[in-house]
Scaffold this active site. Structure first.
Site, PDB file in Angstrom:
ATOM      1  N   GLY A  46      43.402  45.800  41.736  1.00 13.96           N
ATOM      2  CA  GLY A  46      42.894  44.877  40.731  1.00 13.96           C
ATOM      3  C   GLY A  46      42.107  43.779  41.407  1.00 13.96           C
ATOM      4  O   GLY A  46      42.346  43.460  42.579  1.00 13.96           O
ATOM      5  N   GLN A  51      38.471  35.407  41.955  1.00 13.93           N
ATOM      6  CA  GLN A  51      38.649  35.768  43.370  1.00 13.93           C
ATOM      7  C   GLN A  51      37.313  35.999  44.069  1.00 13.93           C
ATOM      8  O   GLN A  51      37.252  36.017  45.292  1.00 13.93           O
ATOM      9  CB  GLN A  51      39.489  37.048  43.504  1.00 13.93           C
ATOM     10  CG  GLN A  51      40.940  36.866  43.101  1.00 13.93           C
ATOM     11  CD  GLN A  51      41.694  38.169  43.272  1.00 13.93           C
ATOM     12  OE1 GLN A  51      41.651  39.025  42.402  1.00 13.93           O
ATOM     13  NE2 GLN A  51      42.366  38.331  44.399  1.00 13.93           N
ATOM     14  N   CYS A  88      48.045  41.029  47.014  1.00 13.43           N
ATOM     15  CA  CYS A  88      46.899  40.392  46.368  1.00 13.43           C
ATOM     16  C   CYS A  88      45.781  40.334  47.399  1.00 13.43           C
ATOM     17  O   CYS A  88      46.029  39.982  48.553  1.00 13.43           O
ATOM     18  CB  CYS A  88      47.285  38.987  45.922  1.00 13.43           C
ATOM     19  SG  CYS A  88      45.927  38.063  45.187  1.00 13.43           S
ATOM     20  N   LEU A  89      44.552  40.663  46.983  1.00 12.46           N
ATOM     21  CA  LEU A  89      43.435  40.644  47.931  1.00 12.46           C
ATOM     22  C   LEU A  89      43.168  39.234  48.471  1.00 12.46           C
ATOM     23  O   LEU A  89      42.557  39.090  49.527  1.00 12.46           O
ATOM     24  CB  LEU A  89      42.165  41.210  47.282  1.00 12.46           C
ATOM     25  CG  LEU A  89      42.229  42.714  46.957  1.00 12.46           C
ATOM     26  CD1 LEU A  89      40.954  43.152  46.252  1.00 12.46           C
ATOM     27  CD2 LEU A  89      42.474  43.550  48.212  1.00 12.46           C
ATOM     28  N   HIS A 130      49.486  40.214  36.774  1.00 13.61           N
ATOM     29  CA  HIS A 130      49.020  39.560  38.013  1.00 13.61           C
ATOM     30  C   HIS A 130      47.565  39.075  37.849  1.00 13.61           C
ATOM     31  O   HIS A 130      47.232  37.936  38.185  1.00 13.61           O
ATOM     32  CB  HIS A 130      49.140  40.565  39.170  1.00 13.61           C
ATOM     33  CG  HIS A 130      48.606  40.076  40.487  1.00 13.61           C
ATOM     34  ND1 HIS A 130      49.399  39.936  41.604  1.00 13.61           N
ATOM     35  CD2 HIS A 130      47.355  39.719  40.886  1.00 13.61           C
ATOM     36  CE1 HIS A 130      48.646  39.497  42.610  1.00 13.61           C
ATOM     37  NE2 HIS A 130      47.405  39.364  42.206  1.00 13.61           N
ATOM     38  N   GLU A 131      46.714  39.954  37.326  1.00 11.50           N
ATOM     39  CA  GLU A 131      45.284  39.609  37.204  1.00 11.50           C
ATOM     40  C   GLU A 131      45.059  38.551  36.121  1.00 11.50           C
ATOM     41  O   GLU A 131      44.208  37.672  36.286  1.00 11.50           O
ATOM     42  CB  GLU A 131      44.438  40.852  36.920  1.00 11.50           C
ATOM     43  CG  GLU A 131      44.509  41.946  37.992  1.00 11.50           C
ATOM     44  CD  GLU A 131      44.229  41.471  39.405  1.00 11.50           C
ATOM     45  OE1 GLU A 131      43.448  40.507  39.584  1.00 11.50           O
ATOM     46  OE2 GLU A 131      44.818  42.045  40.340  1.00 11.50           O
ATOM     47  N   HIS A 134      45.552  35.203  37.549  1.00  8.39           N
ATOM     48  CA  HIS A 134      44.396  34.688  38.301  1.00  8.39           C
ATOM     49  C   HIS A 134      43.447  33.898  37.395  1.00  8.39           C
ATOM     50  O   HIS A 134      42.832  32.922  37.835  1.00  8.39           O
ATOM     51  CB  HIS A 134      43.593  35.843  38.921  1.00  8.39           C
ATOM     52  CG  HIS A 134      44.087  36.281  40.259  1.00  8.39           C
ATOM     53  ND1 HIS A 134      44.110  35.446  41.351  1.00  8.39           N
ATOM     54  CD2 HIS A 134      44.554  37.481  40.699  1.00  8.39           C
ATOM     55  CE1 HIS A 134      44.574  36.113  42.409  1.00  8.39           C
ATOM     56  NE2 HIS A 134      44.858  37.353  42.028  1.00  8.39           N
TER      57      HIS A 134
HETATM   58 NI    NI Z   1      45.647  38.929  43.143  1.00 11.11          NI
END
Ligand code: NI
Length: 161
Positions: A46, A51, A88-89, A130-131, A134
Site C-alpha cells: 500500500g 507518503q 510501512c514504506l 493503515h493507509e 496516513h
Molecule cells: Ni504506511
C-alpha cells in the site's frame, strides 16, 4: 510514469491531514499511475499520497492481487480486533505487531469518481486501515507502546539520509 520519492519518518509532511480530492481528471490518474509504479518498485502492499509528498486523500493498495485505488475513504464500521505484524514504506526495515479491526466497512471513490461501499476482512482490512491512517497524519508508530516508539525513533534517526 515516474518513480516518486517516498518520505520517511520523521518527515513532518507525514503528519499533515490530507485534503479531499475534488477533481477526478488526468492529473489524478497520473498521480495514481506514478504511485503504483513507486509502490511496486518499493515492494509495498500500500502507498498513500502523503507518503509521496502529495497531501490528498488517496491511496493505492494491492494485497495478493486485490488491487484498489481508494479516494476520499471513510471507514464507517469496524468489527473485532487482530494483532498482526505490519510494516510501512515510511519506516523501512521496521515490522511491528499492531492491533487493528478484523473487519471494516469502507466507503470511497475510485480514480474515476465512482462510489464504492465495501466490506473487507483480514489483511486487506488492515491495509485499508493503515493507509487511511496516513491520510489523517497518523502513523504505524502511534499504535505502539511508548518503549517501542522510543526504540523506532532512535533507529530511524540513525539512518543515513
Ligand atoms: Ni504506511
Amino acid at each position: 510514469m515516474a518513480i516518486l520519492n517516498v518520505l520517511e519518518y520523521p518527515d513532518p509532511a507525514l503528519r499533515v491531514a490530507a485534503s479531499e480530492v475534488s477533481e477526478f481528471g488526468n492529473e489524478l490518474k497520473k498521480l495514481v499511475a506514478d504511485m503504483w509504479e513507486t509502490m511496486y518498485l518499493s515492494k509495498g502492499v500500500g502507498l498513500a499520497a502523503p507518503q509521496v509528498g502529495r497531501s490528498v486523500r488517496l491511496f493505492v493498495a494491492d494485497w495478493e492481487g486485490d488491487r484498489r485505488v481508494i479516494v476520499n475513504p471513510s471507514i464507517v464500521e469496524t468489527e473485532g480486533a487482530e494483532k498482526v505484524d505490519e510494516g510501512c514504506l515510511s519506516f523501512p526495515g521496521i515490522y511491528e505487531e499492531v492491533t487493528r479491526p478484523a473487519k471494516i466497512r469502507i466507503i470511497y471513490r475510485d480514480e474515476n469518481g465512482e462510489r464504492h461501499d465495501e466490506t473487507a476482512e483480514g489483511y486487506l482490512a488492515r491495509v485499508f486501515s493503515h493507509e487511511t491512517d496516513h491520510l489523517d497524519g497518523k502513523l504505524l508508530i502511534d499504535n505502539l507502546s511508548a518503549l517501542k516508539r522510543a526504540f523506532i525513533r532512535k533507529k530511524m534517526s540513525k539512518k543515513d539520509r
